[in-house]
Write a protein that holds these residues in place. Structure first.
Motif, PDB file in Angstrom:
ATOM      1  N   ILE A  87       1.033  -1.275   0.235  1.00  0.00           N
ATOM      2  CA  ILE A  87      -0.175  -0.082   0.126  1.00  0.00           C
ATOM      3  C   ILE A  87       0.882   1.343  -0.074  1.00  0.00           C
ATOM      4  CG2 ILE A  87      -1.645   1.416   1.272  1.00  0.00           C
ATOM      5  CD1 ILE A  87      -2.688  -1.310   2.534  1.00  0.00           C
ATOM      6  N   THR A  88       0.953   1.840  -1.089  1.00  0.00           N
ATOM      7  CA  THR A  88       1.753   3.122  -1.207  1.00  0.00           C
ATOM      8  C   THR A  88       1.001   4.540  -0.893  1.00  0.00           C
ATOM      9  OG1 THR A  88       1.114   3.389  -3.514  1.00  0.00           O
ATOM     10  CG2 THR A  88       3.259   2.014  -2.953  1.00  0.00           C
ATOM     11  N   ASP A  89       1.818   5.483  -0.321  1.00  0.00           N
ATOM     12  CA  ASP A  89       1.107   6.452   0.039  1.00  0.00           C
ATOM     13  C   ASP A  89       1.140   7.569  -1.340  1.00  0.00           C
ATOM     14  OD1 ASP A  89       0.877   6.273   2.890  1.00  0.00           O
ATOM     15  OD2 ASP A  89       3.296   6.389   2.915  1.00  0.00           O
ATOM     16  N   PRO A  90      -0.058   8.371  -1.051  1.00  0.00           N
ATOM     17  CA  PRO A  90       0.027   9.186  -2.498  1.00  0.00           C
ATOM     18  C   PRO A  90       1.092  10.321  -2.488  1.00  0.00           C
ATOM     19  CG  PRO A  90      -1.709  10.023  -0.826  1.00  0.00           C
ATOM     20  CD  PRO A  90      -0.823   8.419  -0.299  1.00  0.00           C
ATOM     21  N   THR A  91       1.654  10.598  -3.780  1.00  0.00           N
ATOM     22  CA  THR A  91       2.304  11.493  -3.977  1.00  0.00           C
ATOM     23  C   THR A  91       1.899  12.825  -3.905  1.00  0.00           C
ATOM     24  OG1 THR A  91       2.248  11.241  -6.318  1.00  0.00           O
ATOM     25  CG2 THR A  91       4.207  10.196  -5.059  1.00  0.00           C
ATOM     26  N   ILE A  92       2.078  14.056  -3.491  1.00  0.00           N
ATOM     27  CA  ILE A  92       1.630  15.356  -3.319  1.00  0.00           C
ATOM     28  C   ILE A  92       2.602  16.389  -3.590  1.00  0.00           C
ATOM     29  CG2 ILE A  92      -0.430  14.656  -1.952  1.00  0.00           C
ATOM     30  CD1 ILE A  92       1.132  15.774   0.283  1.00  0.00           C
ATOM     31  N   ASP A  93       2.182  17.380  -4.208  1.00  0.00           N
ATOM     32  CA  ASP A  93       2.811  18.992  -4.332  1.00  0.00           C
ATOM     33  C   ASP A  93       2.769  19.687  -3.013  1.00  0.00           C
ATOM     34  OD1 ASP A  93       3.821  18.142  -6.869  1.00  0.00           O
ATOM     35  OD2 ASP A  93       2.059  18.847  -7.724  1.00  0.00           O
ATOM     36  N   VAL A  94       3.758  20.091  -2.536  1.00  0.00           N
ATOM     37  CA  VAL A  94       3.763  20.762  -1.300  1.00  0.00           C
ATOM     38  C   VAL A  94       4.797  22.071  -1.363  1.00  0.00           C
ATOM     39  CG1 VAL A  94       2.910  19.121   0.200  1.00  0.00           C
ATOM     40  CG2 VAL A  94       5.697  19.414   0.037  1.00  0.00           C
ATOM     41  N   THR A  95       4.616  23.037  -0.629  1.00  0.00           N
ATOM     42  CA  THR A  95       5.599  24.216  -0.635  1.00  0.00           C
ATOM     43  C   THR A  95       6.368  23.899   0.678  1.00  0.00           C
ATOM     44  OG1 THR A  95       4.055  25.373   0.893  1.00  0.00           O
ATOM     45  CG2 THR A  95       3.600  25.659  -1.573  1.00  0.00           C
ATOM     46  N   LEU A  96       7.455  24.812   0.687  1.00  0.00           N
ATOM     47  CA  LEU A  96       8.306  24.729   1.708  1.00  0.00           C
ATOM     48  C   LEU A  96       7.444  25.036   2.999  1.00  0.00           C
ATOM     49  CD1 LEU A  96      11.300  24.453   2.723  1.00  0.00           C
ATOM     50  CD2 LEU A  96      11.653  26.817   2.269  1.00  0.00           C
ATOM     51  N   ASP A 151      16.711  24.536  10.192  1.00  0.00           N
ATOM     52  CA  ASP A 151      16.434  25.233   9.012  1.00  0.00           C
ATOM     53  C   ASP A 151      16.093  24.245   7.845  1.00  0.00           C
ATOM     54  OD1 ASP A 151      16.692  27.581  10.034  1.00  0.00           O
ATOM     55  OD2 ASP A 151      18.669  27.964   9.303  1.00  0.00           O
ATOM     56  N   LEU A 152      15.054  24.515   7.076  1.00  0.00           N
ATOM     57  CA  LEU A 152      14.687  23.796   5.928  1.00  0.00           C
ATOM     58  C   LEU A 152      15.292  24.204   4.585  1.00  0.00           C
ATOM     59  CD1 LEU A 152      11.085  22.923   6.958  1.00  0.00           C
ATOM     60  CD2 LEU A 152      13.105  21.533   7.411  1.00  0.00           C
ATOM     61  N   PHE A 153      15.369  23.377   3.468  1.00  0.00           N
ATOM     62  CA  PHE A 153      15.967  23.802   2.347  1.00  0.00           C
ATOM     63  C   PHE A 153      15.130  23.134   1.208  1.00  0.00           C
ATOM     64  CE2 PHE A 153      18.947  24.448   5.505  1.00  0.00           C
ATOM     65  CZ  PHE A 153      19.563  25.765   5.298  1.00  0.00           C
ATOM     66  N   GLU A 154      15.300  23.592  -0.054  1.00  0.00           N
ATOM     67  CA  GLU A 154      14.649  22.956  -1.184  1.00  0.00           C
ATOM     68  C   GLU A 154      15.901  22.178  -1.703  1.00  0.00           C
ATOM     69  OE1 GLU A 154      11.878  24.922  -3.743  1.00  0.00           O
ATOM     70  OE2 GLU A 154      11.256  26.283  -2.192  1.00  0.00           O
TER      71      GLU A 154
END
Length: 233
Positions: A87-96, A151-154
């Motif tokens: 069972i795979t999780d759905p892929t989604i587009d998210v922002t930082l 800190d988060l980075f793309e």
């Protein structure tokens, strides 16, 4: 009633298995006695072999119907994991910003003494499987986190968090030893002075990214700070 019926059936099966095994052993012994005229040696041997065969038969049946509970649970868990892995999780587009919010929510659920760094993998990428309950799926692209500053980075800045962790540790150790920040006293940008850190072996090489010391307890950033700090603690 079903349990009682099942028990009776098993007892009947055990009894028949033992009787047939003993009878077969007796007949084999009798055959050998008639052929070789050695009585009662072969008859006794046949009966003993029949009893042994009956015991083994009963034992094998018991193993089948009364399997070790721990082993059975392990097999059930393995089967469940195999099903779950399909069972795979759905892929989604998210922002930082959405990732940042999910990380904060995840951090709020952690027990005391456990930190959000458990999200960070060896390459500083975020393990989004742990954030699925907060994001609703797995992002289509990777995001990265510093283990030292959070800190988060793309993807385009994925080289920064690993350098940031190294420099932050060096700055912290320098401050601990010298009671001041490793920067020039009158530097308005509060840049981390790599020369000082290299000279005293807090760093092994010059980072590609220029970091700056902020007002937040000596945490560093790759963004130029707006306010001026004193170099003294």
């Amino acid at each position: 009633m079903d349990l009682l019926k099942h028990v009776r059936t098993q007892i009947l099966v055990f009894g028949i298995a033992v009787i047939l095994s003993v009878y077969a052993g007796y007949k084999l012994g009798s055959f050998l006695v008639n052929r070789y005229e050695v009585y009662p040696t072969f008859t006794l041997i046949g009966i003993i072999l029949g009893i042994g065969s009956g015991v083994l038969t009963v034992y094998s049946i018991l193993q089948k119907y009364f399997k070790n509970p721990g082993k059975q649970r392990a097999e059930e868990n393995k089967s469940g994991n195999e099903i779950g892995s399909k069972i795979t999780d759905p892929t989604i587009d998210v922002t930082l910003e959405q990732v940042r919010k999910a990380v904060r929510e995840f951090s709020d659920t952690l027990p005391k003494g456990v930190f959000r760094t458990i999200l960070v993998q060896d390459d500083n990428s975020i393990d989004f499987k742990q954030l699925v309950p907060h994001l609703g799926g797995i992002p289509t692209k990777n995001y990265y986190m510093s283990k030292e500053t959070y800190d988060l980075f793309e993807e385009s800045e994925k080289h920064i968090p690993s350098e940031m962790d190294i420099v932050q540790k060096a700055v912290d150790q320098y401050v601990k030893d010298h009671k001041e920040y490793p920067m020039l006293q009158f530097d308005p940008q509060h840049r981390v002075n790599y020369y000082l850190l290299l000279q005293e072996h807090y760093l092994k090489k010059v980072p590609l990214t220029q970091f700056y010391i902020t007002n937040l307890d000596g945490l560093i950033t790759h963004i130029k700070p707006q306010n001026k700090n004193s170099s003294q603690l």
